[in-house]
Scaffold this motif. Structure first.
Motif, short mmCIF file in Angstrom:
data_model
loop_
_atom_site.label_atom_id
_atom_site.label_comp_id
_atom_site.label_asym_id
_atom_site.label_seq_id
_atom_site.Cartn_x
_atom_site.Cartn_y
_atom_site.Cartn_z
N ASP A 53 0.84 -1.19 0.00
CA ASP A 53 0.00 0.00 0.00
C ASP A 53 0.88 1.25 0.00
OD1 ASP A 53 -2.20 -1.61 0.09
OD2 ASP A 53 -2.72 -1.15 2.16
N GLY A 54 0.50 2.20 -0.82
CA GLY A 54 1.20 3.47 -0.87
C GLY A 54 2.39 3.50 -1.80
N LEU A 55 2.74 2.38 -2.41
CA LEU A 55 3.87 2.36 -3.34
C LEU A 55 3.38 2.55 -4.77
CD1 LEU A 55 5.99 -0.66 -2.05
CD2 LEU A 55 6.40 1.77 -1.67
N SER A 56 4.19 3.20 -5.55
CA SER A 56 3.88 3.33 -6.97
C SER A 56 4.26 2.04 -7.69
CB SER A 56 4.65 4.51 -7.58
OG SER A 56 6.03 4.19 -7.64
N GLN A 57 3.75 1.85 -8.89
CA GLN A 57 4.12 0.68 -9.71
C GLN A 57 5.64 0.61 -9.85
OE1 GLN A 57 1.57 -1.59 -9.92
NE2 GLN A 57 1.81 -1.80 -12.10
N ALA A 58 6.28 1.74 -10.04
CA ALA A 58 7.73 1.76 -10.24
C ALA A 58 8.49 1.27 -9.02
CB ALA A 58 8.18 3.18 -10.61
N GLU A 59 7.94 1.45 -7.83
CA GLU A 59 8.61 1.04 -6.61
C GLU A 59 8.36 -0.42 -6.23
OE1 GLU A 59 8.54 4.84 -3.72
OE2 GLU A 59 6.55 4.16 -4.41
N ARG A 74 -1.37 -7.83 9.26
CA ARG A 74 -2.17 -6.78 9.88
C ARG A 74 -2.35 -5.61 8.91
NH1 ARG A 74 -1.86 -1.95 11.52
NH2 ARG A 74 0.37 -1.82 11.18
N ARG A 75 -1.26 -5.21 8.28
CA ARG A 75 -1.31 -4.10 7.33
C ARG A 75 -2.15 -4.46 6.10
NH1 ARG A 75 4.14 -2.59 5.47
NH2 ARG A 75 3.05 -0.82 4.60
N LEU A 76 -2.00 -5.70 5.61
CA LEU A 76 -2.82 -6.14 4.47
C LEU A 76 -4.30 -6.15 4.83
CD1 LEU A 76 -0.62 -9.06 3.13
CD2 LEU A 76 -1.21 -6.98 1.88
N ALA A 77 -4.63 -6.69 6.00
CA ALA A 77 -6.03 -6.76 6.42
C ALA A 77 -6.63 -5.36 6.53
CB ALA A 77 -6.15 -7.49 7.75
N ARG A 78 -5.89 -4.45 7.09
CA ARG A 78 -6.34 -3.06 7.25
C ARG A 78 -6.61 -2.43 5.87
NH1 ARG A 78 -5.41 0.70 11.49
NH2 ARG A 78 -5.42 2.83 10.73
N GLY A 79 -5.66 -2.60 4.96
CA GLY A 79 -5.82 -2.05 3.61
C GLY A 79 -6.99 -2.67 2.87
N ARG A 80 -7.16 -3.97 3.01
CA ARG A 80 -8.28 -4.65 2.36
C ARG A 80 -9.62 -4.21 2.93
NH1 ARG A 80 -5.08 -10.33 2.85
NH2 ARG A 80 -3.78 -10.08 0.99
N LEU A 81 -9.66 -4.02 4.24
CA LEU A 81 -10.89 -3.57 4.88
C LEU A 81 -11.26 -2.16 4.40
CD1 LEU A 81 -13.14 -4.14 6.87
CD2 LEU A 81 -11.59 -3.49 8.72
#
Length: 182
Positions: free
Chosen positions: A119-125, A154-161
């Motif tokens: 989350d928060g990264l560009s395609q290039a990163e 935890r971070r994935l779950a938060r972003g998915r939610l």
């Protein structure tokens, strides 16, 4: 794979109406939705059973707390529902080879797919972040990696939610195969 989302400060927060729908939806429907965010019945039950949430921040705090409280068995079950991140379109074949080799070594050492929140990264990163992450985490001992993997979950779950509440489904939803057919 976690499809890179917009940087945190430019993301549109979920609407109060989305939270209202979440709070009033039937328990079985909410439970199924939550399992697409994190494949842990214990986590999903905790979130669903503590409804209604007064605001998004309260829901996300509950999500984080429930994720921090996963037992080793819960964590193993949640990790089993994850897949290896997919490299962005246009990644060169050497990158795919490097990721496949590193992934095989990671799975042999830790017994589950490598997971990382993008989350928060560009395609290039994305490419460099995934490859650097898997290489550095291969140096972890199993207990250290369990802690890192739990934090990534935890971070994935938060972003998915958040993505679910925004109605964006797969935009920031991570790389859970159950949620996205990967």
């Amino acid at each position: 794979m976690a499809i890179p989302s917009l940087p945190e400060q430019t993301r549109t927060p979920p609407s109060p109406r989305a939270l209202e729908r979440f709070n009033t939806a039937p328990s079985d429907e909410v439970g199924q939705t939550l399992l697409t965010c994190l494949n842990s019945p214990r986590w999903a039950d905790r979130i669903a059973n503590h409804r209604p949430y007064p605001d998004i921040d309260s829901l996300l705090a509950a999500s984080d707390e429930a994720a921090y409280d996963l037992t080793p068995g819960d964590l193993a079950q949640a990790l089993a529902g994850e897949t290896l991140p997919v490299l962005p379109e246009g990644a060169y074949s050497a990158a795919h080879t490097a990721l496949s080799a590193a992934s095989a070594a990671y799975e042999a050492k830790f017994g589950h797919a490598f997971i990382i929140c993008l989350d928060g990264l560009s395609q290039a990163e994305t490419l460099n972040h995934v490859l650097a992450g898997i290489r550095s985490r291969l140096a972890n001992d199993p207990e250290e990696e369990r802690v890192v993997a739990a934090e990534e979950l935890r971070r994935l779950a938060r972003g998915r939610l958040v993505a679910h509440l925004r109605g964006a489904g797969s935009r920031a939803a991570g790389h859970n195969k159950a949620a996205h057919g990967n």
